[in-house]
Design a protein around this motif. Structure first.
Motif, PDB file in Angstrom:
ATOM      1  N   VAL A 129      -7.759  -7.074   8.964  1.00 36.05           N
ATOM      2  CA  VAL A 129      -7.147  -6.020   8.141  1.00 36.05           C
ATOM      3  C   VAL A 129      -6.230  -5.152   9.001  1.00 36.05           C
ATOM      4  N   ARG A 130      -6.649  -4.904  10.255  1.00 39.27           N
ATOM      5  CA  ARG A 130      -5.790  -4.118  11.156  1.00 39.27           C
ATOM      6  C   ARG A 130      -4.480  -4.851  11.423  1.00 39.27           C
ATOM      7  N   ALA A 131      -4.541  -6.155  11.618  1.00 42.04           N
ATOM      8  CA  ALA A 131      -3.324  -6.935  11.883  1.00 42.04           C
ATOM      9  C   ALA A 131      -2.385  -6.907  10.668  1.00 42.04           C
ATOM     10  N   VAL A 132      -2.929  -7.069   9.456  1.00 44.84           N
ATOM     11  CA  VAL A 132      -2.107  -7.037   8.246  1.00 44.84           C
ATOM     12  C   VAL A 132      -1.526  -5.642   8.038  1.00 44.84           C
ATOM     13  N   THR A 133      -2.327  -4.601   8.309  1.00 50.39           N
ATOM     14  CA  THR A 133      -1.845  -3.223   8.166  1.00 50.39           C
ATOM     15  C   THR A 133      -0.648  -2.978   9.065  1.00 50.39           C
ATOM     16  N   CYS A 134      -0.731  -3.438  10.293  1.00 47.74           N
ATOM     17  CA  CYS A 134       0.376  -3.274  11.241  1.00 47.74           C
ATOM     18  C   CYS A 134       1.607  -4.060  10.782  1.00 47.74           C
ATOM     19  N   GLU A 135       1.383  -5.272  10.288  1.00 45.81           N
ATOM     20  CA  GLU A 135       2.481  -6.121   9.824  1.00 45.81           C
ATOM     21  C   GLU A 135       3.203  -5.489   8.635  1.00 45.81           C
ATOM     22  N   LEU A 136       2.439  -4.945   7.690  1.00 49.04           N
ATOM     23  CA  LEU A 136       3.043  -4.308   6.519  1.00 49.04           C
ATOM     24  C   LEU A 136       3.730  -2.993   6.890  1.00 49.04           C
ATOM     25  N   SER A 137       3.106  -2.203   7.761  1.00 48.13           N
ATOM     26  CA  SER A 137       3.677  -0.915   8.156  1.00 48.13           C
ATOM     27  C   SER A 137       5.032  -1.087   8.834  1.00 48.13           C
ATOM     28  N   ALA A 138       5.215  -2.208   9.547  1.00 50.03           N
ATOM     29  CA  ALA A 138       6.488  -2.461  10.226  1.00 50.03           C
ATOM     30  C   ALA A 138       7.634  -2.675   9.241  1.00 50.03           C
ATOM     31  N   LYS A 139       7.309  -2.952   7.975  1.00 42.58           N
ATOM     32  CA  LYS A 139       8.346  -3.215   6.966  1.00 42.58           C
ATOM     33  C   LYS A 139       8.718  -1.965   6.176  1.00 42.58           C
ATOM     34  N   LEU A 140       8.037  -0.839   6.423  1.00 44.71           N
ATOM     35  CA  LEU A 140       8.367   0.404   5.727  1.00 44.71           C
ATOM     36  C   LEU A 140       9.798   0.833   6.053  1.00 44.71           C
ATOM     37  N   PRO A 141      10.522   1.500   5.142  1.00 43.63           N
ATOM     38  CA  PRO A 141      10.057   1.946   3.821  1.00 43.63           C
ATOM     39  C   PRO A 141      10.034   0.806   2.804  1.00 43.63           C
ATOM     40  N   LEU A 142       9.083   0.905   1.872  1.00 43.94           N
ATOM     41  CA  LEU A 142       8.935  -0.072   0.803  1.00 43.94           C
ATOM     42  C   LEU A 142       8.837   0.663  -0.532  1.00 43.94           C
ATOM     43  N   TRP A 143       9.226  -0.028  -1.587  1.00 44.07           N
ATOM     44  CA  TRP A 143       9.113   0.535  -2.931  1.00 44.07           C
ATOM     45  C   TRP A 143       8.351  -0.447  -3.820  1.00 44.07           C
ATOM     46  N   ILE A 144       7.471   0.079  -4.670  1.00 44.94           N
ATOM     47  CA  ILE A 144       6.697  -0.761  -5.582  1.00 44.94           C
ATOM     48  C   ILE A 144       7.605  -1.218  -6.716  1.00 44.94           C
TER      49      ILE A 144
END
Length: 634
Positions: free
Chosen positions: A12-27
């Motif tokens: 979960v930590r690895a996925v969190t870091c991977e997703l955070s690197a793509k910010l900003p994001l919009w739903i």
């Protein structure tokens, strides 16, 4: 490491870091494919598109493609769309090393939290900024917390690996050896716990309370850094790992099992869910009669199951008549002198075997749930017979439904004759009541028709990823660009044309744009903001001397509709077109003239089919306020 059962806290930590690197994001949009599986489309910068697949209790990661969504979105997916579609992802975080992923989402002036639980049976929970639950995917009441609307979502207040002090306190209070303490209390799991012991240079069998926490904490941080910043995901026969651990006894997998990102590895590792396989597998198409017949058969089976289960509950009630009678008598008397909270507290503390049969309390209904072989709800202010009567009423209701379904199956449905036309009217969309057009690169642009709609657009529909546009003149439409576009010349012309500049007879106007955060309804001391007006603070982007012009045209394919907006956009999409400039004719007269011109371009048969599409009202919706001249018609 991720296994077939699910992801670990490290994963979960690895996925969190991977997703955070793509910010900003919009739903963008939320889907629900089966009971526990959801998907969220995310928009990033530079037109980037991402798809997050969530399987509650098991996994959450990006995928290349979603399975086909159900035709009718489930209620929970619709609720999430209502609250967070269009919202900006402000942060993505993990709570300690727990298998909990938290999205902070800003929409308008509000902040929501989407909490994804990947442990046990899992859950997806929408809360407000203060963690008060708005709606969970699954309602549940635990001994120490409730996952129901209006309850506050709570998490552990300690993070064993969050600081040297927290780790030292955790190890000092643990009576296991070091490797087991790290694996369980530290939530590292066996493989990573052994790696930490090896890196720290401490025998893994050392009692946790006697181990030096300093080197252990340094080894844990080294592991985290490798997972977050230097990961090289791999897949083995039984697991998927975000990083290859140096010193592992097993051989490093071949290059063919290495991946550029952890989400890519997880998508390869996890097989499709059963529901995904079913939807992708082609199925023979059923006729309407066959589909209805199958639905009725399924419904009748559900009715039979419900009747059978309810009858079993009634039997259980009468088999335990003395016990239930005693429970009713005792709780009825107790409720007259104690609160339900006091009653529940007393019964939870008692060692009585009879009290153990009470598995749930419902103070709002003055009832309890008893486990007597079957779980039954008993209302304490009613007799045993009255309680049984409630279940008899349920049996009666479902028997009546079953009779209705059986009668319906006997009726032969006459197949409705379908009349097909080449001309299909455009489906009415939510934003059609505003002024609107779609830019040549596909972005929806909305404008208010009056002060009330200006207020509504800003307060209800303007989201973080949008753009606020306004003509630099008193009395103009508020224009909202729903997303990103490279065609700001088209947007500026739309904003300039539907402004007071047209009514005043001007042929050009200045237009500016601003971010949603710059737009406010709060005035400074001594100022007044009229209805439909707003204060824009900070730097604006200006578009100077924008020519005023509006195009109105008739499009027939793929769906028939009258459209309007910047002439260049309308001309490219229609064969029947009129261009307006500021002039002398009143809006109603102009609408009638444009209508006649458009009708001249179609056949009598088409005119009959277009009666509900091409009329004065649909044309007038795009005529600017004030006088106009028809400059061009084709």
């Amino acid at each position: 490491m991720a296994t077939a059962q699910g992801m670990s806290g490290i994963d979960v930590r690895a996925v969190t870091c991977e997703l955070s690197a793509k910010l900003p994001l919009w739903i963008d949009k939320v889907y629900q494919f089966e009971t526990r599986t959801l998907g969220i489309r995310l928009n990033g910068e530079d037109h980037a598109k991402y798809q997050l697949l969530i399987e509650a209790g098991r996994r959450a990661h990006l995928v290349k493609n979603f399975p086909p969504p159900p035709k009718n979105p489930p209620q929970f997916a619709m609720l999430l769309r209502k609250y967070i579609s269009g919202g900006k992802v402000l942060a993505i975080q993990q709570h300690g090393l727990e298998r909990i992923l938290i999205f902070d989402i800003g929409k308008g002036t509000l902040t929501y939290r989407l909490i994804i639980e990947l442990f046990d049976e899992g859950n997806v929970i929408l809360t407000d900024e203060a963690y008060r639950i708005i709606k969970p995917l699954r309602h549940h009441r635990f001994r120490d917390r409730d996952i129901v609307p209006d309850a506050v979502y709570t998490m552990s207040s300690t993070d064993p690996t969050g600081s040297p002090e927290a780790l030292a306190a955790t190890l000092a209070g643990d009576d296991r050896d070091l490797v087991r303490a790290l694996a369980i209390a530290g939530m590292l799991g066996g493989t990573y716990a052994e790696y930490v012991c090896l890196t720290a240079g401490i025998d893994k069998t050392t009692p946790a309370s006697k181990a030096d926490p300093g080197p252990v904490f340094d080894a844990i941080r080294s592991l985290f850094d490798g997972v977050q910043y230097a990961g090289h995901p791999v897949i083995s026969a039984t697991s998927c790992e975000p990083v290859v651990i140096a010193g592992e006894s097993k051989s490093i997998p071949d290059d063919k099992n290495r991946f550029s990102g952890f989400s890519e590895a997880l998508e390869t590792f996890y097989p499709m869910t059963r529901a995904e396989k079913v939807r992708i597998t082609s199925k023979p198409k059923l006729s309407e009669e066959e589909r209805i017949h199958r639905y009725q058969e399924t419904a009748i089976k559900k009715f039979d199951d419900k009747i059978k289960k309810t009858e079993e509950m009634v039997s259980a009630i009468y088999e335990n008549y003395p016990f239930i009678s005693q429970v009713i008598s005792s709780l009825d008397a107790a409720s007259k002198r104690l609160s339900w909270q006091e009653i529940e507290r007393h019964l939870r503390d008692t060692s009585s075997a009879d009290a153990k049969h009470i598995v749930a309390f419902h103070p709002d209904e003055a009832s309890v749930e008893l486990d007597i072989g079957k779980k039954v709800k008993i209302f304490v202010h009613e007799s045993v017979e009255q309680n049984a009567g409630r279940y008899y009423a349920v049996i009666k209701k479902f028997k009546k439904k079953k009779e209705g379904a059986l009668a319906a199956m006997k009726n032969i449905r006459q197949k409705k004759k379908i009349i097909r036309h080449d001309i299909v009217p455009m489906k009415k969309l939510w934003y059609h009541r505003f002024r609107w057009f779609v830019t040549s690169d596909g972005t929806v642009v909305l404008g208010g028709r009056d002060a009330s709609q200006n207020e509504e657009l800003v307060k209800k529909y303007m989201a973080g990823g949008d753009l606020f546009v306004h003509a630099d003149i008193h009395g103009a439409s508020v224009v909202i660009v729903k997303g990103r576009t490279e065609k700001m010349d088209e947007v500026a012309q739309f904003a300039a044309s539907y402004s007071g500049a047209w009514r005043s007879g001007h042929f050009s106007a200045d237009v500016y744009s601003a971010q949603p955060g710059q737009v406010s309804k709060t005035p400074q001391a001594g100022e007044f903001v009229a209805r439909g007006s707003f204060i824009v603070r900070g730097e604006r982007t200006y578009y100077r001397n924008i020519p005023l012009a509006v195009g109105i045209g008739l499009v027939l394919e793929p769906q028939a509709a009258v459209i309007g907006g910047p002439p260049g956009v309308v001309r490219s999409r229609t064969k029947r077109f009129a261009e307006l400039k500021p002039g002398q004719y009143e809006p109603n007269d102009v609408a009638k003239k444009v209508l006649r011109l458009l009708r001249q371009k179609i056949t009598p048969d088409e005119e009959k089919l277009l009666k509900g599409v091409l009329n004065t009202e649909t044309v007038a919706a795009f005529v600017p306020p004030g006088g106009s001249d028809i400059l061009e018609a084709s």
